[in-house]
Motif scaffolding. Structure first.
Motif, PDB file in Angstrom:
ATOM      1  N   LEU A 164       0.770  -1.333   0.083  1.00  0.00           N
ATOM      2  CA  LEU A 164       0.058  -0.074  -0.085  1.00  0.00           C
ATOM      3  C   LEU A 164       0.676   1.013   0.077  1.00  0.00           C
ATOM      4  O   LEU A 164       0.782   2.409  -0.679  1.00  0.00           O
ATOM      5  N   CYS A 165       1.933   1.398   0.781  1.00  0.00           N
ATOM      6  CA  CYS A 165       2.843   2.377   0.862  1.00  0.00           C
ATOM      7  C   CYS A 165       3.446   2.511  -0.630  1.00  0.00           C
ATOM      8  O   CYS A 165       3.577   3.933  -0.928  1.00  0.00           O
ATOM      9  N   VAL A 166       3.709   1.536  -0.965  1.00  0.00           N
ATOM     10  CA  VAL A 166       4.533   1.790  -2.482  1.00  0.00           C
ATOM     11  C   VAL A 166       3.544   2.113  -3.663  1.00  0.00           C
ATOM     12  O   VAL A 166       4.071   3.020  -4.245  1.00  0.00           O
ATOM     13  N   GLY A 167       2.506   1.595  -3.314  1.00  0.00           N
ATOM     14  CA  GLY A 167       1.388   2.019  -4.518  1.00  0.00           C
ATOM     15  C   GLY A 167       0.953   3.248  -4.232  1.00  0.00           C
ATOM     16  O   GLY A 167       0.818   4.257  -5.350  1.00  0.00           O
ATOM     17  N   TYR A 168       1.024   3.929  -3.030  1.00  0.00           N
ATOM     18  CA  TYR A 168       0.212   5.380  -2.577  1.00  0.00           C
ATOM     19  C   TYR A 168       1.359   6.326  -3.055  1.00  0.00           C
ATOM     20  O   TYR A 168       1.247   7.254  -3.615  1.00  0.00           O
ATOM     21  N   LEU A 204      -9.040   5.342  -1.917  1.00  0.00           N
ATOM     22  CA  LEU A 204      -9.048   3.948  -1.739  1.00  0.00           C
ATOM     23  C   LEU A 204      -7.756   3.461  -0.620  1.00  0.00           C
ATOM     24  O   LEU A 204      -7.686   2.549   0.172  1.00  0.00           O
ATOM     25  N   TYR A 205      -6.602   4.219  -0.892  1.00  0.00           N
ATOM     26  CA  TYR A 205      -5.451   3.838  -0.400  1.00  0.00           C
ATOM     27  C   TYR A 205      -5.542   4.258   0.984  1.00  0.00           C
ATOM     28  O   TYR A 205      -5.183   3.529   1.965  1.00  0.00           O
ATOM     29  N   GLY A 206      -6.180   5.406   1.278  1.00  0.00           N
ATOM     30  CA  GLY A 206      -6.390   5.804   2.603  1.00  0.00           C
ATOM     31  C   GLY A 206      -7.502   5.058   3.242  1.00  0.00           C
ATOM     32  O   GLY A 206      -7.213   4.645   4.605  1.00  0.00           O
ATOM     33  N   VAL A 239       1.232   5.626   5.232  1.00  0.00           N
ATOM     34  CA  VAL A 239       1.001   5.482   4.061  1.00  0.00           C
ATOM     35  C   VAL A 239       0.859   6.800   3.472  1.00  0.00           C
ATOM     36  O   VAL A 239       1.176   7.282   2.336  1.00  0.00           O
ATOM     37  N   ALA A 240       0.370   7.981   4.415  1.00  0.00           N
ATOM     38  CA  ALA A 240       0.329   9.434   3.995  1.00  0.00           C
ATOM     39  C   ALA A 240       1.810   9.953   3.823  1.00  0.00           C
ATOM     40  O   ALA A 240       1.942  10.703   2.886  1.00  0.00           O
TER      41      ALA A 240
END
Length: 428
Positions: free
Chosen positions: A230-234, A349-351, A370-371
């Motif tokens: 998720l972190c990389v995708g965000y 959606l990532y959030g 993730v932010a």
């Protein structure tokens, strides 16, 4: 009777968060909205404008990360209201200064003050709304950014041209300070504070049991391979979004020979697409989650992100290989709409997935991580990408973004075939 009171509270809280975050964005961008007039009236050089803007960006990254950690320990209502108050106060103080260094200092404070806004919103959404509605409502709330990005420049420039740039910044500053008081009165940290039961859990949440809200789970337990993806995708999505908004006009004007009007329409179409894309992505992901919750197949929201990633990739392919100086404005605006539709939908959606991957007592901290990744993406879209453009033109820079979009598709595919069920097992 309790359900009616609960629904009324949910409506009031959502409305308060929407207006409040709209004003957060208006104060944060008030300098950008009036930059042209400020530079003329104050005689600021490009380096001065860059110093002011960069000071806010650095402070906002720091403030958002720290606020995400802090919101798990203090009242989100207090953080949201206090941040909004300080945003308005720093904006007003900015208008009475004349020194570049004071401008930079106050805009650094403004960036820090903006930090608590979205982490507090995330905490309220987690506490007050069930998972089956979270995607739709989260995405709906995120459209406040698009509305502010569309209305703010028009209002700010009008006020600046008619009454001076100080008035253009003072109006959103005063509105933010006034609404900070309103939000303190209307918001409520959690349902039990007003005698209401905790939110009704859906089937998926019930199967996970009460351990999701227990103190036995730490933030380290949440940092699974899925969470890292998720972190990389965000990061990748945020980099592409920032680059397409900041540099898309220059790419079309300098590399493809289009007019400023075409460049502006490309940017505006992204904001319009962002509103539509956010709402559809949230609604669609909620439907998928409800269907998959009975089968315990993990976070189905990643499927919507995968579809959006494919749209991003196709849009960038068209932008890099198909668009020429003879391409019509309608086609270019359509590409911009598709980019905004898919980029903002994925970002919303990532959030949601980050908050859902963590139990309540560390959900703010999970979101802050993730932010922070997203903010790194924004930084990469700035000076590093412009350096690539200086070597290989904007076409080379956007080709690099295309490579990032393709990587994002592959990353989502690994998540679809190995969903976030691992996270659930750890939390259980």
């Amino acid at each position: 009777m309790t359900e009616n009171v609960y629904l009324q509270r949910q409506i009031v809280i959502f409305g308060c968060l929407y207006i409040g975050y709209f004003l957060y964005i208006c104060t944060r961008k008030s300098f950008s909205f009036t930059t042209a007039v400020i530079s003329e009236e104050e005689g600021l050089a490009k380096s001065d404008l860059g110093l002011i803007a960069s000071s806010q960006a650095i402070a906002y990254t720091l403030g958002k990360f720290l606020s995400g950690l802090l919101v798990d320990r203090v009242s989100p209502k207090l953080l949201f209201s206090l941040g909004l108050l300080l945003c308005g106060l720093s904006t007003l103080t900015f208008t009475v200064c004349h020194s570049v260094w004071f401008f930079g200092l106050l805009w650094f404070i403004n960036g820090l003050s903006n930090g608590p806004g979205w982490p507090a919103c995330a905490k309220f959404m987690k506490r007050w709304y069930p998972a089956g509605q979270l995607g739709t409502l989260w995405s709906g709330l995120s459209t406040s950014m698009n509305v502010a990005g569309s209305v703010g420049p028009l209002l700010g420039m009008y006020l600046a041209r008619q009454y001076g740039w100080r008035t253009g910044m003072q109006v959103p500053g005063i509105m933010a300070m006034l609404f900070a008081v309103v939000s303190q009165l209307l918001l409520c940290d959690k349902p039990t504070d007003v005698g209401l039961p905790e939110q009704i859990k859906d089937d998926r949440e019930k199967k996970r049991g009460n351990n999701r809200t227990s103190g036995k789970v730490t933030l380290l337990d949440v940092v699974t391979p899925f969470f890292l993806k998720l972190c990389v995708g965000y990061l990748l999505t945020s980099c592409i979004r920032s680059a397409s908004l900041d540099w898309g006009q220059l790419y079309l004007i300098q590399d493809r020979g289009h007019s400023h009007i075409v460049g502006s329409s490309f940017t505006s179409s992204q904001e319009i697409g962002g509103v539509v894309g956010s709402l559809i992505a949230g609604y669609a992901s909620d439907k998928i989650v409800k269907f998959q919750s009975l089968q315990q197949t993990g976070s189905g929201r990643i499927i919507v992100v995968l579809i959006n990633s494919v749209i991003i990739t196709i849009s960038l392919v068209i932008l890099v290989t198909v668009v020429t100086e003879t391409t019509s404005q309608l086609v270019i605006s359509g590409v911009g709409f598709c980019l905004g539709f898919s980029l903002y939908g994925s970002i919303a959606l990532y959030g949601v997935m980050a908050v859902e991957s963590a139990p309540l007592h560390v959900s703010g901290s999970a979101y802050s991580i993730v932010a922070a990744s997203a903010n790194v993406g924004m930084i990469l879209a700035g000076l590093p990408l412009s350096w690539v453009a200086s070597l290989y033109q904007w076409e080379g820079a956007f080709a690099l973004l295309l490579l990032g979009a393709a990587l994002q598709v592959l990353l989502c595919l690994t998540c679809v075939y190995q969903p976030s069920g691992d996270t659930d097992k750890k939390i259980q």
